[in-house]
Design an enzyme around this catalytic site. Structure first.
Site, PDB file in Angstrom:
ATOM      1  CE  LYS A  50      -3.837  -2.243   2.186  1.00 39.78           C
ATOM      2  NZ  LYS A  50      -4.728  -2.779   3.258  1.00 39.78           N
ATOM      3  CD  GLN A  94      -3.341  -4.375   6.292  1.00 41.94           C
ATOM      4  OE1 GLN A  94      -3.068  -3.385   5.299  1.00 41.94           O
ATOM      5  NE2 GLN A  94      -3.999  -5.406   6.074  1.00 41.94           N
ATOM      6  CG  ASP A 117      -9.728   0.133   4.826  1.00 38.95           C
ATOM      7  OD1 ASP A 117      -9.542  -0.124   3.651  1.00 38.95           O
ATOM      8  OD2 ASP A 117      -9.161  -0.244   5.619  1.00 38.95           O
TER       9      ASP A 117
END
Ligand code: NAD
Length: 281
Positions: A50, A94, A117
């Site tokens: 990422k 994460q 997200d």
């Protein structure tokens, strides 16, 4: 029949290129905060990827790394700081987080505008209402982008989503419903999964069960999207679908690796750029 392969690697590369050009034209540099708790190998690889692609596109990242035993209070304090920091446009945790942390409860503290997200209840609620102005979770958003790119007609089709997680299965089902599919959600308690597959024109599988879906499960000409990230008996990366044999009956299929995975990162970057624009324009 040999299925057409939906190349997520190539599509993701094109999306990243467009994002890079957009940021250069607008002369902006969004910032993404990434929070990593613990030392899970896969999580570390995902975070590195990422960061690498964010940097390639022109998004700054800042990593906040913690030990496995980090307290909920520490992470909540960090969220408060990041929510208040106007230079931070996106906040990413994460997953999975260590077991003592209720991830969904923690993520509900993130400012929904910075929830790149799309896991905040506010953004999930908007999606449920058929309102696409919120942030859409990166993986299902990436799957839909791949299907659209192939001009696959979804209207009226039987779509089977296997897996009911908040981060993949449920938002995926909502997106397919919005495309006028007739959606079935299957999960580990579903009976007759094989039968459900046989009736599906589109299958999106997100279980993590290596090569579970076989050729004789699939309707001829079905579209198969494999979200799973698994290891086969030889330790080789594979998906939920037995790719080599299902290729013979499907019309379209995503490979693992090189299918949904790169699209997830591309959509995360897109969500970060959109978050910047919403916060600043
Ligand atoms: P999860 O563990 O939260 O959910 C798995 C779901 O699969 C559950 O709803 C469970 O009921 C269902 N399931 C498990 N075994 C089943 C079976 N035998 N039959 C039917 N349903 C079954 O996982 P998740 O976070 O939703 O991720 C699912 C998979 O997708 C994992 O392999 C994960 O690594 C992968 N994933 C990939 C990406 C990507 O970018 N490619 C992103 C997120 C998750």
């Amino acid at each position: 029949m040999t299925a057409r392969i939906m190349n997520g690697q190539e599509t993701a590369r094109r999306i990243r290129k467009q994002l890079k050009e957009k940021l250069q034209t607008l002369q902006i540099k969004p910032k993404l905060a990434i929070v990593l708790a613990g030392h899970d190998n896969s999580s570390q690889i995902y975070v590195r990827n990422k960061q690498k692609y964010a940097s390639e596109v022109g998004i700054e990242t800042q990593l906040y790394a913690f030990e496995d035993d980090v307290s909920v209070q520490t992470l909540e304090n960090l969220i408060d700081v990041l929510n208040d920091d106007r230079s931070v446009n996106g906040i990413l945790f994460q997953l999975p987080l260590p077991k003592h942390i209720d991830a969904m409860k923690l993520l509900s503290k993130v400012n929904p505008l910075k929830d790149v997200d799309g896991f905040h209840p506010f953004n999930m609620g908007l999606l449920q209402n058929g309102d696409f102005d919120g942030v859409i979770a990166a993986t299902p958003k990436g799957v839909l982008r791949l299907l659209k790119q192939e001009n696959i007609d979804l209207t009226g089709k039987n779509a089977l989503v296997i897996g009911r997680s908040n981060i993949v299965g449920k938002p995926m089902a909502m997106l397919l419903l919005a495309e006028n599919c007739t959606v079935t959600i299957a999960h580990s308690h579903s009976e007759n999964l094989k039968l459900l597959c046989a009736e599906a024109d589109v299958v999106v599988s997100a279980t993590g069960c290596a090569k579970m879906i076989k050729k004789d499960w699939i309707k001829k000409g079905a579209v198969i999207v494999d979200v799973g990230i698994c290891r086969d008996e030889n330790g080789k990366l594979c998906g939920d679908v037995d790719f080599d044999e299902v290729c013979d009956v499907a019309s379209y299929i995503t490979p693992v690796p090189g299918g949904v995975g790169p699209m997830t990162i591309a959509m995360l970057l897109e969500n970060t750029v959109e978050a910047y624009l919403k916060q600043n324009m």
